[in-house]
Write a protein that holds these residues in place. Structure first.
Motif, PDB file in Angstrom:
ATOM      1  N   PHE A 180       0.830  -1.197   0.000  1.00  0.00           N
ATOM      2  CA  PHE A 180       0.000   0.000   0.000  1.00  0.00           C
ATOM      3  C   PHE A 180       0.868   1.251   0.000  1.00  0.00           C
ATOM      4  N   ALA A 181       1.988   1.202   0.697  1.00  0.00           N
ATOM      5  CA  ALA A 181       2.906   2.351   0.687  1.00  0.00           C
ATOM      6  C   ALA A 181       3.355   2.658  -0.733  1.00  0.00           C
ATOM      7  N   LEU A 191       4.236  10.106   3.217  1.00  0.00           N
ATOM      8  CA  LEU A 191       3.703   9.172   4.202  1.00  0.00           C
ATOM      9  C   LEU A 191       4.147   9.595   5.594  1.00  0.00           C
ATOM     10  N   SER A 192       3.174   9.773   6.485  1.00  0.00           N
ATOM     11  CA  SER A 192       3.434  10.265   7.833  1.00  0.00           C
ATOM     12  C   SER A 192       3.255   9.138   8.838  1.00  0.00           C
ATOM     13  N   VAL A 212      10.061   3.603   2.211  1.00  0.00           N
ATOM     14  CA  VAL A 212       9.701   4.970   1.825  1.00  0.00           C
ATOM     15  C   VAL A 212      10.968   5.772   1.527  1.00  0.00           C
ATOM     16  N   PRO A 213      11.063   6.415   0.371  1.00  0.00           N
ATOM     17  CA  PRO A 213      12.230   7.252   0.082  1.00  0.00           C
ATOM     18  C   PRO A 213      12.389   8.334   1.150  1.00  0.00           C
ATOM     19  N   ARG A 216      10.255  11.483   1.239  1.00  0.00           N
ATOM     20  CA  ARG A 216       8.795  11.358   1.294  1.00  0.00           C
ATOM     21  C   ARG A 216       8.294  10.970   2.682  1.00  0.00           C
ATOM     22  N   VAL A 217       9.157  10.943   3.679  1.00  0.00           N
ATOM     23  CA  VAL A 217       8.761  10.480   5.000  1.00  0.00           C
ATOM     24  C   VAL A 217       8.526  11.664   5.940  1.00  0.00           C
ATOM     25  N   LEU A 218       7.446  11.577   6.718  1.00  0.00           N
ATOM     26  CA  LEU A 218       7.084  12.587   7.706  1.00  0.00           C
ATOM     27  C   LEU A 218       6.836  11.900   9.051  1.00  0.00           C
TER      28      LEU A 218
END
Length: 275
Positions: A180-181, A191-192, A212-213, A216-218
């Motif tokens: 899903f990611a 994506l948090s 996740v690259p 793009r990560v939170l």
């Protein structure tokens, strides 16, 4: 004993942003004054927050609070579980649109989306209609879209594919697996990750985090909910993010300072620039 855990000993080596919190919400009859919550957060390196309103009352509060606190910006929306409760949903959504454009410190529309856990079949049509309206508001007014997704992965993606995603969108409190990611990332999502990633039974979630690259990560708290280990069961607040980020760095094999710097830059990019 306070329901809030102690401030962590770990001070983050680079400032970060909590991109999703509800500082207006108390639990168990206890809450932190906003000034106290922000000061505790700053003491461990969480220097900015995104205050999220998820009904009309809290959306109004978020707009007003963001105007008073320079370390805060606002997001406004009707939560998916709130949408079916409105006798005049269009009027409520019209007010959300007005609040979304109230001033330049309102950067996001959210949390909107779908929740098939708490709302039954009778509420799905209202949720979907509300979600579509929020997507439209975000796109027309150049606001970041912040999505709540609970037990609705496929339906969320289907609606986004039908409506088209805004330039910037965040999957709040990401709860899926690596497959899903990838589907969200393919559509341009940030994506948090919240305190749930620290829990023992979150293997699929950690697998997702690992792919996740870095750009793009939170990170978020969803305070006062989703408190990270080792304080599960107590109240959450932005100052507890060091617990979550330490686990995230370990899972990803990242240097903590480098991950913090990336999260900070990513949050600015995701929410339309610095504040």
């Amino acid at each position: 004993m306070s329901s809030f855990p102690p401030v962590p000993d770990l001070v983050l080596p680079h400032p970060v942003v909590d991109n999703h919190c509800h500082l207006d919400i108390g639990r168990d009859g206890e809450s932190l004054p906003v000034e106290d919550a922000l000061a505790r957060a700053a003491s461990v390196g969480v220097t900015r927050v995104v205050q999220v309103g998820c009904d009309l009352l809290s959306a109004r509060w978020a707009v007003e609070a963001s105007a008073r606190h320079p370390e805060m910006i606002a997001a406004v929306a009707l939560h998916p579980n709130d949408a079916p409760l409105h006798d005049d949903l269009d009027a409520a959504l019209d007010e959300i649109e007005r609040l979304a454009t109230a001033h330049d410190r309102v950067r996001a529309v959210g949390e909107t989306g779908l929740d098939f856990f708490r709302t039954g079949a009778e509420g799905i049509a209202a949720q979907e209609y509300s979600f579509r309206r929020h997507v439209d508001i975000a796109k027309r007014h150049d606001r970041t879209l912040q999505i709540h997704d609970r037990d609705a992965h496929d339906a969320v993606l289907e609606l986004l594919d039908a409506e088209g995603v805004p330039d910037r969108w965040v999957m709040h409190c990401f709860s899926g697996d690596a497959t899903f990611a990838r589907a969200c990332l393919d559509r341009g999502a940030y994506l948090s990750f919240a305190g749930t990633v620290t829990l023992k039974n979150a293997g699929d979630l950690r697998d997702a985090l690992a792919i996740v690259p870095r750009d793009r990560v939170l990170v978020e708290t969803d305070a006062p909910f989703l408190t990270p280990a080792p304080h599960r069961g107590r109240l959450n607040s932005p100052y507890l993010i060091p617990h979550t980020l330490a686990v995230m760095a370990q899972v990803r094999g990242d240097d903590l300072g480098e991950l913090c710097a990336a999260v900070d830059a990513n949050t600015e990019a995701a929410f339309g620039g610095s504040w």
